[in-house]
Design a protein around this motif. Structure first.
Motif, PDB file in Angstrom:
ATOM      1  N   GLY A 149       0.819  -1.220   0.000  1.00  0.00           N
ATOM      2  CA  GLY A 149       0.000   0.000   0.000  1.00  0.00           C
ATOM      3  C   GLY A 149       0.844   1.258   0.000  1.00  0.00           C
ATOM      4  O   GLY A 149       2.074   1.209   0.155  1.00  0.00           O
ATOM      5  N   LEU A 150       0.169   2.381  -0.156  1.00  0.00           N
ATOM      6  CA  LEU A 150       0.842   3.674  -0.359  1.00  0.00           C
ATOM      7  C   LEU A 150       0.759   4.537   0.908  1.00  0.00           C
ATOM      8  O   LEU A 150      -0.325   4.814   1.409  1.00  0.00           O
ATOM      9  CB  LEU A 150       0.149   4.376  -1.538  1.00  0.00           C
ATOM     10  N   TYR A 151       1.930   4.946   1.416  1.00  0.00           N
ATOM     11  CA  TYR A 151       2.010   5.772   2.630  1.00  0.00           C
ATOM     12  C   TYR A 151       2.475   7.178   2.250  1.00  0.00           C
ATOM     13  O   TYR A 151       3.532   7.331   1.634  1.00  0.00           O
ATOM     14  CB  TYR A 151       3.030   5.202   3.611  1.00  0.00           C
ATOM     15  N   THR A 152       1.691   8.178   2.665  1.00  0.00           N
ATOM     16  CA  THR A 152       2.035   9.569   2.304  1.00  0.00           C
ATOM     17  C   THR A 152       1.693  10.523   3.454  1.00  0.00           C
ATOM     18  O   THR A 152       1.113  10.112   4.468  1.00  0.00           O
ATOM     19  CB  THR A 152       1.238  10.005   1.057  1.00  0.00           C
ATOM     20  N   LYS A 153       2.020  11.805   3.236  1.00  0.00           N
ATOM     21  CA  LYS A 153       1.716  12.838   4.242  1.00  0.00           C
ATOM     22  C   LYS A 153       0.508  13.668   3.843  1.00  0.00           C
ATOM     23  O   LYS A 153       0.213  14.688   4.446  1.00  0.00           O
ATOM     24  CB  LYS A 153       2.915  13.780   4.386  1.00  0.00           C
ATOM     25  N   PHE A 220       5.416   9.640  11.347  1.00  0.00           N
ATOM     26  CA  PHE A 220       5.932  10.545  10.315  1.00  0.00           C
ATOM     27  C   PHE A 220       5.064  10.608   9.053  1.00  0.00           C
ATOM     28  O   PHE A 220       5.421  11.258   8.079  1.00  0.00           O
ATOM     29  CB  PHE A 220       7.390  10.201   9.963  1.00  0.00           C
ATOM     30  N   LEU A 221       3.925   9.892   9.043  1.00  0.00           N
ATOM     31  CA  LEU A 221       3.041   9.891   7.869  1.00  0.00           C
ATOM     32  C   LEU A 221       1.590   9.984   8.326  1.00  0.00           C
ATOM     33  O   LEU A 221       1.290   9.705   9.493  1.00  0.00           O
ATOM     34  CB  LEU A 221       3.262   8.600   7.069  1.00  0.00           C
ATOM     35  N   SER A 222       0.698  10.345   7.412  1.00  0.00           N
ATOM     36  CA  SER A 222      -0.699  10.523   7.835  1.00  0.00           C
ATOM     37  C   SER A 222      -1.714   9.676   7.056  1.00  0.00           C
ATOM     38  O   SER A 222      -2.775   9.371   7.572  1.00  0.00           O
ATOM     39  CB  SER A 222      -1.088  11.991   7.725  1.00  0.00           C
ATOM     40  N   HIS A 223      -1.373   9.293   5.814  1.00  0.00           N
ATOM     41  CA  HIS A 223      -2.365   8.592   4.988  1.00  0.00           C
ATOM     42  C   HIS A 223      -1.839   7.227   4.516  1.00  0.00           C
ATOM     43  O   HIS A 223      -0.689   7.116   4.083  1.00  0.00           O
ATOM     44  CB  HIS A 223      -2.712   9.415   3.741  1.00  0.00           C
ATOM     45  N   TYR A 224      -2.700   6.230   4.599  1.00  0.00           N
ATOM     46  CA  TYR A 224      -2.385   4.920   4.019  1.00  0.00           C
ATOM     47  C   TYR A 224      -3.445   4.610   2.966  1.00  0.00           C
ATOM     48  O   TYR A 224      -4.617   4.404   3.291  1.00  0.00           O
ATOM     49  CB  TYR A 224      -2.379   3.832   5.096  1.00  0.00           C
ATOM     50  N   THR A 225      -3.050   4.600   1.702  1.00  0.00           N
ATOM     51  CA  THR A 225      -3.991   4.312   0.619  1.00  0.00           C
ATOM     52  C   THR A 225      -3.802   2.861   0.201  1.00  0.00           C
ATOM     53  O   THR A 225      -2.709   2.443  -0.201  1.00  0.00           O
ATOM     54  CB  THR A 225      -3.763   5.280  -0.565  1.00  0.00           C
ATOM     55  N   ASP A 226      -4.902   2.113   0.323  1.00  0.00           N
ATOM     56  CA  ASP A 226      -4.843   0.651   0.187  1.00  0.00           C
ATOM     57  C   ASP A 226      -4.876   0.242  -1.297  1.00  0.00           C
ATOM     58  O   ASP A 226      -5.876  -0.283  -1.772  1.00  0.00           O
ATOM     59  CB  ASP A 226      -6.039   0.066   0.959  1.00  0.00           C
ATOM     60  N   ILE A 227      -3.764   0.474  -1.997  1.00  0.00           N
ATOM     61  CA  ILE A 227      -3.760   0.233  -3.456  1.00  0.00           C
ATOM     62  C   ILE A 227      -3.500  -1.239  -3.825  1.00  0.00           C
ATOM     63  O   ILE A 227      -3.661  -1.617  -4.975  1.00  0.00           O
ATOM     64  CB  ILE A 227      -2.725   1.130  -4.191  1.00  0.00           C
ATOM     65  N   GLN A 228      -3.059  -2.061  -2.863  1.00  0.00           N
ATOM     66  CA  GLN A 228      -2.801  -3.502  -3.126  1.00  0.00           C
ATOM     67  C   GLN A 228      -2.089  -3.699  -4.456  1.00  0.00           C
ATOM     68  O   GLN A 228      -2.625  -4.302  -5.387  1.00  0.00           O
ATOM     69  CB  GLN A 228      -4.111  -4.281  -3.093  1.00  0.00           C
ATOM     70  N   ILE A 279      -3.840  -1.849  13.225  1.00  0.00           N
ATOM     71  CA  ILE A 279      -2.883  -1.137  14.089  1.00  0.00           C
ATOM     72  C   ILE A 279      -2.556   0.240  13.498  1.00  0.00           C
ATOM     73  O   ILE A 279      -2.472   1.237  14.216  1.00  0.00           O
ATOM     74  CB  ILE A 279      -1.609  -1.995  14.301  1.00  0.00           C
ATOM     75  N   LEU A 280      -2.426   0.293  12.174  1.00  0.00           N
ATOM     76  CA  LEU A 280      -2.180   1.588  11.519  1.00  0.00           C
ATOM     77  C   LEU A 280      -3.323   2.547  11.840  1.00  0.00           C
ATOM     78  O   LEU A 280      -3.114   3.701  12.206  1.00  0.00           O
ATOM     79  CB  LEU A 280      -2.070   1.419   9.994  1.00  0.00           C
ATOM     80  N   LYS A 281      -4.541   2.040  11.725  1.00  0.00           N
ATOM     81  CA  LYS A 281      -5.732   2.851  11.950  1.00  0.00           C
ATOM     82  C   LYS A 281      -5.819   3.298  13.416  1.00  0.00           C
ATOM     83  O   LYS A 281      -6.033   4.472  13.709  1.00  0.00           O
ATOM     84  CB  LYS A 281      -6.964   2.017  11.570  1.00  0.00           C
ATOM     85  N   ASP A 282      -5.624   2.332  14.335  1.00  0.00           N
ATOM     86  CA  ASP A 282      -5.707   2.649  15.773  1.00  0.00           C
ATOM     87  C   ASP A 282      -4.706   3.720  16.171  1.00  0.00           C
ATOM     88  O   ASP A 282      -4.900   4.429  17.161  1.00  0.00           O
ATOM     89  CB  ASP A 282      -5.445   1.394  16.615  1.00  0.00           C
TER      90      ASP A 282
END
Ligand code: PCA
Length: 326
Positions: A149-153, A220-228, A279-282
């Motif tokens: 997945g994609l991790y960004t700010k 250090f990041l805010s968004h996780y986009t689940d692009i699989q 865990i990322l979400k929590d």
């Protein structure tokens, strides 16, 4: 007292001869691995080592050196090949520049779920086995990471939003993907991820929920986009000469433990996807479903890369793809 003394002496003599507890051929294998201890791959490998120890009654001890502590990730394959160590683990797609067949599981949007990843591995493994065999290496087992997945700010709504980002990569295929979307690739090993982000060397990455959660991506990041995007694998290989030196019963025990580790590892990986995303979400990361525009753009880049891959990979590449698509 007398008895105890002589028992102690016997123990000392055997230990000095390198054969404690009467095992004539007891051996210890050092095993370098690239990822930290709490990574599920490393947990699985520690269990594999335990299984071998138990099945051989202490005849073969595998000492795991995790997180690139004995050899750096990039050096592990050659260390096993040269016989500096008898066994090791690495990320298979790290070898994509050596032969395209090693990197097919890191091709964007070719195999993006576990069932497809298993079919791709069936098609890819005969070629991988042959290529490694030529180098005196024998694969023991291979285990996938969860879908990448994609991790960004910030929110990423289209490929356009990725342009110019300093992007953490882990293999040549990912670096090519990053370049094609207009971002700037920088190779960073997993143990160095937090520092690379905190010092501003990188500001985005594509990796699994496992590596994101273990690296505390929310720091250090805010968004996780689940692009699989793909389901890449690690592989454990053994030096063939070292393997042949083991007696038949020990060889059998190693192969049996390897089969169990492969099966267990695929199950662990599937379970990781959900638990580590939670865990990322929590911890405050925003879990985002990708927009259709973003997916369309990323898929187009993947399709162009696959064409390139087919050109460079010749007969073996064609055989893998046709077996996969059957
Ligand atoms: N973790 C490893 C490889 C793929 C993954 O999920 C990494 O980020 O380097």
């Amino acid at each position: 007292m007398r008895l105890l003394k002589s028992f102690g002496l016997v123990m000392t003599v055997c230990a000095a001869a390198g054969a404690p507890f009467g095992l004539a051929n007891a051996a210890t294998w050092d095993m370098p691995t690239p990822y930290p201890d709490k990574t599920f791959h490393t947990v699985n490998i520690n269990q594999f080592a335990k299984d071998v120890d138990q099945a051989t009654g202490g005849g073969l001890t595998i000492k795991v050196h995790s997180a690139g502590s004995l050899f750096k990730h990039k050096e592990i394959k050659s260390a096993v090949r040269s016989g500096q160590v008898p066994i090791g683990e690495f990320f298979l797609g790290l070898l994509a520049n050596e032969h395209p067949a090693f990197g097919i599981d890191t091709q964007p949007f070719l195999a993006t779920n576990y069932d497809d990843a298993a079919r791709l591995w069936s098609a890819q493994s005969p070629v991988v086995v042959k290529l490694l065999e030529k180098q005196g290496l024998q694969p023991l087992f291979s285990v996938p990471w969860p879908p990448q997945g994609l991790y960004t700010k910030k929110e990423i709504a289209s490929v356009e939003d990725l342009k110019g980002l300093k992007f953490r990569t882990y293999n040549p295929t990912l670096a090519q993907f990053v370049k094609l979307v207009g971002a700037a690739p920088t190779q960073v090993q997993v143990p160095d991820i937090p520092q690379a982000f905190s010092t501003g060397r990188v500001e985005a990455m594509i990796t699994s929920p496992s590596t994101g959660a273990n690296s505390k991506a929310w720091d250090f990041l805010s968004h996780y986009t689940d692009i699989q995007a793909w389901v890449p694998k690690n592989i454990v290989v053994v030096n063939k000469r070292a393997f042949r030196k083991l007696d038949a019963a020990t060889q059998k025990a190693v192969l049996q433990a390897a089969r169990a580790a492969e099966k267990r590892g695929w199950q662990m990986s599937r379970a990781e996807t959900a638990t580590k995303t939670a865990i990322l979400k929590d911890n405050g990361l925003k879990i985002v479903a990708p927009s259709s525009e973003l997916m369309k753009g990323l898929r187009a880049v993947g399709a162009a890369m696959l064409k390139d891959w087919q050109k460079s990979s010749a007969a073996e590449g064609a055989s893998i793809l046709s077996a996969y698509r059957k």
